[in-house]
Design a protein around this motif. Structure first.
Motif, PDB file in Angstrom:
ATOM      1  N   GLN A   9     -26.691   3.883  10.649  1.00  0.00           N
ATOM      2  CA  GLN A   9     -26.079   2.743  11.306  1.00  0.00           C
ATOM      3  C   GLN A   9     -25.408   3.153  12.612  1.00  0.00           C
ATOM      4  OE1 GLN A   9     -23.693   0.295   8.867  1.00  0.00           O
ATOM      5  NE2 GLN A   9     -25.159   0.221   7.211  1.00  0.00           N
ATOM      6  N   GLY A  10     -26.178   3.740  13.473  1.00  0.00           N
ATOM      7  CA  GLY A  10     -25.653   4.115  14.784  1.00  0.00           C
ATOM      8  C   GLY A  10     -25.984   3.036  15.797  1.00  0.00           C
ATOM      9  N   CYS A  11     -25.019   2.710  16.616  1.00  0.00           N
ATOM     10  CA  CYS A  11     -25.223   1.716  17.661  1.00  0.00           C
ATOM     11  C   CYS A  11     -26.102   2.344  18.742  1.00  0.00           C
ATOM     12  CB  CYS A  11     -23.862   1.307  18.214  1.00  0.00           C
ATOM     13  SG  CYS A  11     -23.942   0.280  19.672  1.00  0.00           S
ATOM     14  N   ALA A  12     -27.132   1.637  19.179  1.00  0.00           N
ATOM     15  CA  ALA A  12     -28.046   2.176  20.185  1.00  0.00           C
ATOM     16  C   ALA A  12     -27.319   2.414  21.505  1.00  0.00           C
ATOM     17  CB  ALA A  12     -29.214   1.225  20.388  1.00  0.00           C
ATOM     18  N   LEU A  13     -26.427   1.526  21.864  1.00  0.00           N
ATOM     19  CA  LEU A  13     -25.678   1.689  23.104  1.00  0.00           C
ATOM     20  C   LEU A  13     -24.755   2.903  23.017  1.00  0.00           C
ATOM     21  CD1 LEU A  13     -24.909   0.594  25.903  1.00  0.00           C
ATOM     22  CD2 LEU A  13     -23.187  -0.800  24.766  1.00  0.00           C
ATOM     23  N   GLN A  41     -25.034   6.286  25.359  1.00  0.00           N
ATOM     24  CA  GLN A  41     -23.884   6.707  26.156  1.00  0.00           C
ATOM     25  C   GLN A  41     -23.469   8.137  25.799  1.00  0.00           C
ATOM     26  OE1 GLN A  41     -22.201   5.276  28.690  1.00  0.00           O
ATOM     27  NE2 GLN A  41     -23.785   3.699  28.709  1.00  0.00           N
ATOM     28  N   ALA A  42     -23.462   8.447  24.518  1.00  0.00           N
ATOM     29  CA  ALA A  42     -23.079   9.791  24.091  1.00  0.00           C
ATOM     30  C   ALA A  42     -24.132  10.814  24.510  1.00  0.00           C
ATOM     31  CB  ALA A  42     -22.880   9.830  22.584  1.00  0.00           C
ATOM     32  N   ALA A  43     -25.399  10.423  24.453  1.00  0.00           N
ATOM     33  CA  ALA A  43     -26.466  11.357  24.830  1.00  0.00           C
ATOM     34  C   ALA A  43     -26.461  11.636  26.328  1.00  0.00           C
ATOM     35  CB  ALA A  43     -27.813  10.804  24.405  1.00  0.00           C
TER      36      ALA A  43
END
Length: 92
Positions: A30-34, A38-40
């Motif tokens: 359940q990771g937010c794509a946004l 942003q983290a990547a």
């Protein structure tokens, strides 16, 4: 207090653990794509800040829970009275 667990109780506990393990697997996805993008795209400094933030959010509640558990374990018999104590307390 002596607890005797039957075979049915063991089976129920194993079934409960299996259900909890099965339900926990989808939670990892359940990771937010946004948030992920942003983290990547963030630099090494931002990644380190995220890791530090995660640690700050994990350790204080865990320490509080451990502290409450230790205190309750130490005080588990604080209000318990023996039969002889209760008879002398009532004046009999």
């Amino acid at each position: 207090m002596n607890l005797k667990l039957t075979l049915a109780t063991y089976i129920r506990l194993l079934l409960l653990l299996a259900v909890l393990a099965a339900l926990a697997a989808p939670a990892f996805g359940q990771g937010c794509a946004l948030c992920y993008t942003q983290a990547a795209s963030a630099g090494a400094r931002m990644v380190q800040a995220l890791r530090s933030g995660i640690l700050v959010l994990i350790f204080p509640p865990m320490a509080i829970c451990i502290g409450i558990t230790v205190m309750s374990y130490k005080k588990r018999n604080h209000f318990r009275r023996d039969e002889s104590d209760q008879a002398s307390y009532l004046g009999w």
